[in-house]
Design a protein around this motif. Structure first.
Motif, PDB file in Angstrom:
ATOM      1  N   LEU A 263       0.817  -1.206   0.000  1.00 46.10           N
ATOM      2  CA  LEU A 263       0.000   0.000   0.000  1.00 46.10           C
ATOM      3  C   LEU A 263       0.853   1.259   0.000  1.00 46.10           C
ATOM      4  CD1 LEU A 263      -2.765  -1.011   2.596  1.00 46.10           C
ATOM      5  CD2 LEU A 263      -2.651  -1.486   0.130  1.00 46.10           C
ATOM      6  N   VAL A 264       2.159   1.094  -0.011  1.00 49.19           N
ATOM      7  CA  VAL A 264       3.099   2.210  -0.061  1.00 49.19           C
ATOM      8  C   VAL A 264       4.232   1.811  -0.997  1.00 49.19           C
ATOM      9  CG1 VAL A 264       4.370   1.383   1.965  1.00 49.19           C
ATOM     10  CG2 VAL A 264       4.528   3.792   1.315  1.00 49.19           C
ATOM     11  N   ALA A 265       4.729   2.778  -1.780  1.00 49.93           N
ATOM     12  CA  ALA A 265       5.713   2.454  -2.822  1.00 49.93           C
ATOM     13  C   ALA A 265       7.024   1.934  -2.264  1.00 49.93           C
ATOM     14  CB  ALA A 265       5.960   3.687  -3.702  1.00 49.93           C
ATOM     15  N   LEU A 266       7.357   2.278  -1.039  1.00 57.17           N
ATOM     16  CA  LEU A 266       8.561   1.714  -0.418  1.00 57.17           C
ATOM     17  C   LEU A 266       8.499   0.196  -0.426  1.00 57.17           C
ATOM     18  CD1 LEU A 266      11.197   1.945   1.235  1.00 57.17           C
ATOM     19  CD2 LEU A 266       9.767   2.137   3.289  1.00 57.17           C
ATOM     20  N   CYS A 267       7.322  -0.345  -0.210  1.00 57.37           N
ATOM     21  CA  CYS A 267       7.126  -1.801  -0.211  1.00 57.37           C
ATOM     22  C   CYS A 267       7.416  -2.387  -1.585  1.00 57.37           C
ATOM     23  CB  CYS A 267       5.691  -2.112   0.224  1.00 57.37           C
ATOM     24  SG  CYS A 267       5.169  -3.829   0.010  1.00 57.37           S
TER      25      CYS A 267
ATOM     26  N   ASN B  62       0.382   1.240  -5.939  1.00 62.64           N
ATOM     27  CA  ASN B  62       1.344   2.150  -6.568  1.00 62.64           C
ATOM     28  C   ASN B  62       1.777   1.669  -7.945  1.00 62.64           C
ATOM     29  OD1 ASN B  62       1.889   3.787  -3.947  1.00 62.64           O
ATOM     30  ND2 ASN B  62       2.162   1.639  -3.355  1.00 62.64           N
ATOM     31  N   PRO B  63       0.832   1.560  -8.882  1.00 62.06           N
ATOM     32  CA  PRO B  63       1.215   1.044 -10.207  1.00 62.06           C
ATOM     33  C   PRO B  63       2.204   1.948 -10.926  1.00 62.06           C
ATOM     34  CG  PRO B  63      -1.022   1.959 -10.245  1.00 62.06           C
ATOM     35  CD  PRO B  63      -0.603   1.885  -8.809  1.00 62.06           C
ATOM     36  N   GLN B  64       2.230   3.253 -10.574  1.00 61.40           N
ATOM     37  CA  GLN B  64       3.141   4.163 -11.269  1.00 61.40           C
ATOM     38  C   GLN B  64       4.599   3.796 -11.036  1.00 61.40           C
ATOM     39  OE1 GLN B  64       0.786   5.066  -9.086  1.00 61.40           O
ATOM     40  NE2 GLN B  64      -0.567   6.614  -9.981  1.00 61.40           N
ATOM     41  N   ILE B  65       4.934   3.433  -9.798  1.00 63.85           N
ATOM     42  CA  ILE B  65       6.326   3.086  -9.523  1.00 63.85           C
ATOM     43  C   ILE B  65       6.697   1.785 -10.220  1.00 63.85           C
ATOM     44  CG2 ILE B  65       5.902   1.814  -7.369  1.00 63.85           C
ATOM     45  CD1 ILE B  65       8.820   4.223  -7.875  1.00 63.85           C
ATOM     46  N   LEU B  66       5.780   0.823 -10.252  1.00 67.30           N
ATOM     47  CA  LEU B  66       6.085  -0.448 -10.905  1.00 67.30           C
ATOM     48  C   LEU B  66       6.234  -0.283 -12.414  1.00 67.30           C
ATOM     49  CD1 LEU B  66       3.783  -2.949  -8.979  1.00 67.30           C
ATOM     50  CD2 LEU B  66       6.241  -2.572  -8.697  1.00 67.30           C
ATOM     51  N   ALA B  67       5.517   0.683 -12.993  1.00 64.58           N
ATOM     52  CA  ALA B  67       5.575   0.895 -14.439  1.00 64.58           C
ATOM     53  C   ALA B  67       6.848   1.618 -14.878  1.00 64.58           C
ATOM     54  CB  ALA B  67       4.352   1.687 -14.897  1.00 64.58           C
TER      55      ALA B  67
ATOM     56  N   THR C 215       7.907   9.275  -4.654  1.00 62.48           N
ATOM     57  CA  THR C 215       7.122   8.235  -3.984  1.00 62.48           C
ATOM     58  C   THR C 215       7.910   6.978  -3.647  1.00 62.48           C
ATOM     59  OG1 THR C 215       6.342   7.203  -6.047  1.00 62.48           O
ATOM     60  CG2 THR C 215       5.033   9.026  -5.170  1.00 62.48           C
ATOM     61  N   GLY C 216       8.986   6.677  -4.369  1.00 65.77           N
ATOM     62  CA  GLY C 216       9.639   5.388  -4.223  1.00 65.77           C
ATOM     63  C   GLY C 216      10.251   5.148  -2.861  1.00 65.77           C
ATOM     64  N   ARG C 217      11.135   6.036  -2.440  1.00 61.11           N
ATOM     65  CA  ARG C 217      11.754   6.014  -1.106  1.00 61.11           C
ATOM     66  C   ARG C 217      12.701   4.859  -0.843  1.00 61.11           C
ATOM     67  NH1 ARG C 217       6.332   7.535   1.093  1.00 61.11           N
ATOM     68  NH2 ARG C 217       6.341   9.794   1.351  1.00 61.11           N
ATOM     69  N   GLY C 218      12.654   3.796  -1.623  1.00 63.11           N
ATOM     70  CA  GLY C 218      13.514   2.641  -1.382  1.00 63.11           C
ATOM     71  C   GLY C 218      14.847   2.762  -2.098  1.00 63.11           C
TER      72      GLY C 218
END
Length: 337
Positions: A77-81, A97-102, A317-320
């Motif tokens: 539920l959070v882009a860090l994940c 967070n489909p945007q980060i995966l894309a 949003t990514g943070r990781g």
């Protein structure tokens, strides 16, 4: 100055929900924050070690997470994940967070294979998540507390709250312990530190280390600054002269700070990275929204065309560690222009 709504949220419930979905606001650190960045690390000397498997871990914020077995199905539920799972060679069972995966640095076109959790950010559909029967749901402190009680009856909920790039590394290590993915964690951690070492070396060799960048984010002409107490600001301070003090006024964003346009002019950044939150094809990026501002146009970086719109997915949003590696690459490439 930034208006009185949370980071990256403009008035209007529909737009606010869309913005929260994109940005994933972090928990308020509570009052003026101390400077979170330490002395510049010698990234080239870092040797990552694999964590040992564990079914109980304590995360960087002191939250204890316990499972009965290593999780095989994780909902993000959070882009860090999402960032962490991909670093560990895993994929989320579903994501908000489909945007980060894309992003091309993540799954690219294969992102469509990951189900998207219905509902707005912080208000995800509990029944849809429950039907997936996840072993673990990873969300964001300050945003998903309302979901935790309902989800907690059927799964374990872990609310993360990364406030620095060091926290992001530690969250990777904690998740690796839970999933038994120490080998993948050590490789991912080393890749991140190698990217930081490369950025530091390039900055030193090419005279970039003395540059003073600025990360500015916002919408509708309203904005805030990522201070050196933020995740991205603190990371850039390891490479450049990121001299923007943390004023602790970021609302939902650790390290976000109010600065007036006049203060930015006085601060004299050498280059500016813009995170523009837009919600329709008709919305203009911040560089266009500021175009008629006389103070903005007096900033030397603006007059010298050293203002760059950056990709929100890794930058905001990514943070990781995967996202932060992309940020480092982008920042150095743009600084060399």
């Amino acid at each position: 100055m930034f208006l009185s709504f949370p980071r990256r949220v403009r008035p209007g419930a529909v737009v606010a929900a869309a913005l929260l979905l994109s940005a994933g606001c972090a928990a308020d650190p509570g009052g003026p924050a101390e400077e979170r960045t330490e002395a510049v690390v010698d990234a080239a000397a870092h040797q990552a070690t694999a964590v040992e498997p564990a079914l109980t871990v304590t995360d960087p914020r002191g939250t204890e997470v316990s499972l009965d077995a290593p999780p095989e199905s994780v909902v993000c539920l959070v882009a860090l994940c999402d960032d962490i799972l991909l670093e560990l060679g895993l994929r989320p069972a579903a994501t908000s967070n489909p945007q980060i995966l894309a992003h091309e640095g993540f799954l690219g076109e294969e992102a469509d294979e990951v189900p998207v959790v219905p509902g707005g950010f912080g208000n995800e559909d509990v029944e849809a998540i429950t039907r997936l029967e996840p072993d673990l749901v990873i969300g964001l402190a300050g945003s998903h507390e309302g979901l935790a009680p309902a989800l907690g009856t059927s799964t374990t909920v872990w609310l993360t709250d990364s406030r620095s790039w060091q926290d992001s590394v530690d969250y990777l290590r904690a998740a690796a312990a839970l999933t038994g993915r120490g080998e993948q964690q050590a490789a991912a951690e080393q890749r991140f530190y190698d990217a930081l070492a490369d950025a530091q070396a390039t900055a030193a060799e090419e005279g970039l280390a003395e540059l003073k960048p600025l990360v500015l984010y916002g919408s509708d002409g309203s904005f805030q600054v990522d201070s050196r107490g933020s995740i991205v600001g603190g990371l850039l301070d390891q490479v450049f002269d990121y001299d923007w003090a943390d004023r602790g006024t970021g609302g939902h964003q650790a390290g976000g700070s109010d600065y007036s346009m006049e203060e930015i002019l006085a601060g004299d950044p050498d280059l500016i990275f813009l995170e523009s939150f837009t919600f329709s094809p008709d919305d203009a990026p911040l560089s266009e929204q500021f175009a008629d501002d006389p103070v903005w146009n007096r900033i030397e970086a603006v007059r010298e065309d050293r203002v760059y719109e950056v990709d929100l997915a890794p930058w905001a949003t990514g943070r990781g560690t995967r996202s932060l590696g992309i940020v480092l690459g982008d920042a150095v490439d743009l600084a060399r222009r």
